[in-house]
Design an enzyme around this catalytic site. Sequence first.
Site, short mmCIF file in Angstrom:
data_model
loop_
_atom_site.label_atom_id
_atom_site.label_comp_id
_atom_site.label_asym_id
_atom_site.label_seq_id
_atom_site.Cartn_x
_atom_site.Cartn_y
_atom_site.Cartn_z
N LYS A 25 0.84 -1.20 0.00
CA LYS A 25 0.00 0.00 0.00
C LYS A 25 0.87 1.25 0.00
CE LYS A 25 -3.77 -2.47 2.16
NZ LYS A 25 -4.44 -2.93 3.39
N GLN A 69 -4.64 -1.93 9.57
CA GLN A 69 -4.42 -3.21 8.88
C GLN A 69 -4.92 -4.36 9.77
OE1 GLN A 69 -3.17 -3.60 5.68
NE2 GLN A 69 -3.70 -5.76 5.94
N ASP A 92 -10.88 2.49 4.17
CA ASP A 92 -11.27 1.10 3.92
C ASP A 92 -12.78 0.95 3.72
OD1 ASP A 92 -9.37 -0.80 3.58
OD2 ASP A 92 -9.07 -1.23 5.71
#
Length: 260
Positions: A25, A69, A92
């Site tokens: 990422k 994460q 997200d």
Amino acid sequence: MGRSPGLAVLMVGDNPASAAYVRNKERSCDRIGMTSFGKHFPADVTQRELEAVIQELNADDRVDGILVQLPLPDHLDSVGLLLTIAPEKDADGLHPLNLGHLVRSEEGLRSCTPYGVMALLKEYDIPIQGKNAVVVGRSILVGKPIALMLLEENATVTIAHSRTADLAAVTRGADILVAAVGRSEFITADMIKPGAVVIDVGINRVKNPETGKARLVGDIAFEASEKVASYITPVPGGIGPMTVAMLLQNTFNSYKAKLP
Ligand SMILES: NC(=O)c1ccc[n+]([C@@H]2O[C@H](COP(=O)([O-])OP(=O)(O)OC[C@H]3O[C@@H](n4cnc5c(N)ncnc54)[C@H](OP(=O)(O)O)[C@@H]3O)[C@@H](O)[C@H]2O)c1
């Protein structure tokens, strides 16, 4: 505005798969000129410490997207952390408010993997309206939001799961089949309708017993299935990169929303 969009990725502990995802990422941010604010915490970090960092990031004007994460160590409450993220910075798209917007067909940040599936279908001009779509898997992360997004595009949607009776009969009815199960090569070619569009969301690490080396395998038995399907996504290289692309898209959308 005079600055580039910024994404903060919070990582806890040293799970090698998570570390690889985070690196990927951050590299993707670099590649497109987005600033990444990596935050790495030891495995014993407390909920309160993480919440304090998220609150700082919420208030930081250089940060447009924040993500934690997953998975997290057991002592941490991931939903509590998600709720701490400002919904407009929820890169997200997993904050309950953003999921609520999806249910209500309102604008909002969309969860990245389902958003990536839809972007891919759109890119390839796959007709969705009136088609039978079957999603195998009903997680809040993948299965449910994909089903809602397909419904939004006027597909007739069936969600299958571990209690579905005669799964093969259900999947054989699919014009668009999405597998989000987490079991390697679980869907076999005989479960696919000839000409179906097949999307493989699964990412499973399978160890070669001889070499001990791990490789990534999807939920679909690719080799035989590609002979039956009209389109099929590979693993790796299919929905995984689309998920990262949509993460950056969400961050960019948040950035744009702040422009006068
Ligand atoms: N490409 C990406 O970027 C990306 C992103 C996220 C996840 N993934 C991958 O996608 C896969 C699914 O992730 P997830 O988070 O949704 O997993 P999950 O939370 O474990 O959900 C798995 C789903 O599969 C269903 N299932 C399990 N066994 C089944 C069976 N025998 N028949 C039918 N359905 C069955 C489960 O049904 P029940 O609800 O009945 O238990 C559940 O709804 C994993 O491989 C994950 O690594 C990929």
